[in-house]
Design an enzyme around this catalytic site. Structure first.
Site, PDB file in Angstrom:
ATOM      1  N   HIS A  95       0.897  -1.131   0.145  1.00 11.23           N
ATOM      2  CA  HIS A  95       0.016  -0.055   0.091  1.00 11.23           C
ATOM      3  C   HIS A  95       0.845   1.340   0.130  1.00 11.23           C
ATOM      4  O   HIS A  95       0.376   2.370  -0.276  1.00 11.23           O
ATOM      5  CB  HIS A  95      -0.912  -0.147   1.229  1.00 11.23           C
ATOM      6  CG  HIS A  95      -2.223   0.812   1.122  1.00 11.23           C
ATOM      7  ND1 HIS A  95      -2.645   1.292  -0.261  1.00 11.23           N
ATOM      8  CD2 HIS A  95      -3.303   0.674   1.715  1.00 11.23           C
ATOM      9  CE1 HIS A  95      -3.669   1.702  -0.188  1.00 11.23           C
ATOM     10  NE2 HIS A  95      -4.285   1.397   0.979  1.00 11.23           N
TER      11      HIS A  95
ATOM     12  N   ASP B  82      -1.953   2.092  -4.810  1.00 11.35           N
ATOM     13  CA  ASP B  82      -3.214   2.623  -4.308  1.00 11.35           C
ATOM     14  C   ASP B  82      -4.273   1.464  -4.378  1.00 11.35           C
ATOM     15  O   ASP B  82      -4.260   0.744  -5.173  1.00 11.35           O
ATOM     16  CB  ASP B  82      -3.680   3.976  -4.836  1.00 11.35           C
ATOM     17  CG  ASP B  82      -2.716   5.101  -4.919  1.00 11.35           C
ATOM     18  OD1 ASP B  82      -2.129   5.177  -3.843  1.00 11.35           O
ATOM     19  OD2 ASP B  82      -2.672   5.869  -5.639  1.00 11.35           O
TER      20      ASP B  82
END
Length: 443
Positions: free
Chosen positions: A414, A418
């Site tokens: 992450h 995204d």
């Protein structure tokens, strides 16, 4: 007689040290030239060290699980001849350099990998407690009373009339009390001990309590796996997306293609279809076919798609790599997948076959659950997990129909991926797998 010192050789690839994972000899053994001395592991590749001469083992310089520097003394041999000790390194493979000298390690005996130990008894002495009359004051229980063996089922308990009267008044079943007197006779002290600890739970015939503890040292491939997983979970904030896929059309196509297998067109599992789907999806999102150097702060996107395939082997989990999957059709993917997976299971995969992946697939096959949370293969930024296929009722707009359904569990780094991009990638995989004919269209 002379002494020969066998050093850890240079095993190539610029490796400066290796982990000792197995000894084939011990002090006092008589060995012949080319007999195996030990095995070391470097970056998931195991290298066996043979003896260069005949001799007797007089000293070994490391324990299983130790990290040994290239050129360090590994074994001392007593060999025929005269003269001072000679330092020799085991001959490396042709084209490999010889390691540099290093100080000798202290001689210590090799410890076993696993050993059972008895569980320590750390229980505290029973505390004093108050019981209602007519039970008299309770004395501290003796270790002898607590440790007495249970009476065999059906045996009549031996006790004096006074003990039996006291047991009745206190509501004690004498069949549950251990006797420490002659011939197992139950004494007043045994009743005291019983009241302190309470009745023991019954045991089924043939069952017994076990207290042994086995210590297993984590070495070799298992330690490498542990270090890799700890590094990945410590550094990478994972985001996992689980998506349901209707694979009924794919399974029908796969059954058709598998009717007449040949050497060039082997039987297909689901994985080659997923590999081709990932190639197509990654062409649209090259940011997922990447390695993240989090220390330098650089994401390196690769044009070539090198698919790591998590493979269970007798020694543990390994990740052989299908190189340049973008240049292989479905049957080409299947052939290379079968080849490298078999080499990994046989323990003969090379370093090149076990490194260089840019994204990984993990699958537990029929053992897979409804959903999993795959751990990313650091320093990659994504991993795709395959869960087991099941037949479930699916609403087609007018009625429920049986469909072969399978969940994909995909994890992403992450920090650089995204949630939107991750979801787009998963949805593209779903679309391709639910319409498998599109996998055969170039471009």
């Amino acid at each position: 007689m002379a002494e020969r010192i066998i050093k850890l050789p240079d095993v190539g690839e610029g490796i400066a040290e290796a982990e000792l994972v197995e000894w084939h000899v011990k002090v006092g053994d008589i060995i012949r030239e080319d007999d195996l001395l030990a095995a070391v592991m470097t970056d998931k590749a195991t290298v066996e060290i043979p003896a260069p001469v005949d001799g007797e083992v007089t000293w070994i310089g490391a324990e299983i699980g130790d990290t040994v520097a290239i050129g360090s003394a590994l074994v001392k041999l007593k060999v025929a001849g005269e003269g001072a000790a000679a330092e020799v390194a085991e001959e490396p493979e042709p084209g490999e350099a010889t390691g540099s000298d290093a100080p000798e390690a202290a001689a210590e005996p090799v410890k076993p990998v696993a050993k059972p130990t008895a569980e320590a008894d750390n229980s505290e002495p029973p505390r004093a407690m108050t019981v209602p009359k007519p039970v008299r004051a309770i004395a501290a229980a003796t270790p002898q009373a607590l440790a007495a063996p249970r009476r065999a089922p059906g045996d009549k308990p031996l006790a004096s009339p006074a003990v039996r009267l006291r047991a009745r008044e206190a509501g004690i079943d004498l069949r549950q009390a251990a006797g420490t007197g002659p011939a197992g006779r139950i004494l007043h002290e045994d009743l005291d001990a019983f009241l302190l600890r309470g009745p023991e739970p019954g045991h089924a015939p043939g069952l017994s309590q076990k207290s042994a503890v086995t210590e297993v040292k984590i070495v070799g491939l298992r330690r490498r796996i542990a270090e890799k997983m700890a590094l990945s979970k410590a550094r990478i904030p994972h985001i996992t997306i689980v998506e349901e896929v209707n694979v009924s059309p794919l399974e029908d196509l796969r059954a058709t293609l598998n009717r007449k297998p040949t050497a060039e067109r082997p039987k297909l599992t689901l994985l080659p279809f997923l590999m081709r789907a990932m190639v197509k999806a990654l062409a649209e999102q090259p940011n997922l076919n990447a390695l993240y150097d989090d220390e330098a702060g650089i994401v390196r996107q690769h044009a070539g798609i090198h698919l790591g395939i998590a493979t269970q082997t007798p020694g543990g989990l390994m990740v052989p790599v299908v190189k340049h999957a973008e240049a292989r059709d479905i049957f080409g993917c299947a052939l290379e997948l079968n080849r490298i997976a078999e080499r990994a299971r046989d323990g003969i995969a090379t370093r090149d076959e076990l490194t260089g992946s840019t994204i990984t697939i993990t699958s537990l096959g029929a053992l897979g659950g409804i959903a999993t949370t795959p751990v990313i293969n650091h320093p990659e930024v994504a991993i795709v997990g395959v869960n087991k296929m099941v037949v479930r009722p699916v609403w087609d707009g007018t009625t429920f129909v049986p469909r072969k359904m399978m969940n994909l569990s995909s994890s992403f780094d992450h920090r650089v991926v995204d949630g939107w991009d991750a979801a787009v990638f998963v949805q593209r995989l779903k679309e391709l797998l639910e319409n498998p004919a599109t996998l055969f269209i170039d471009g």
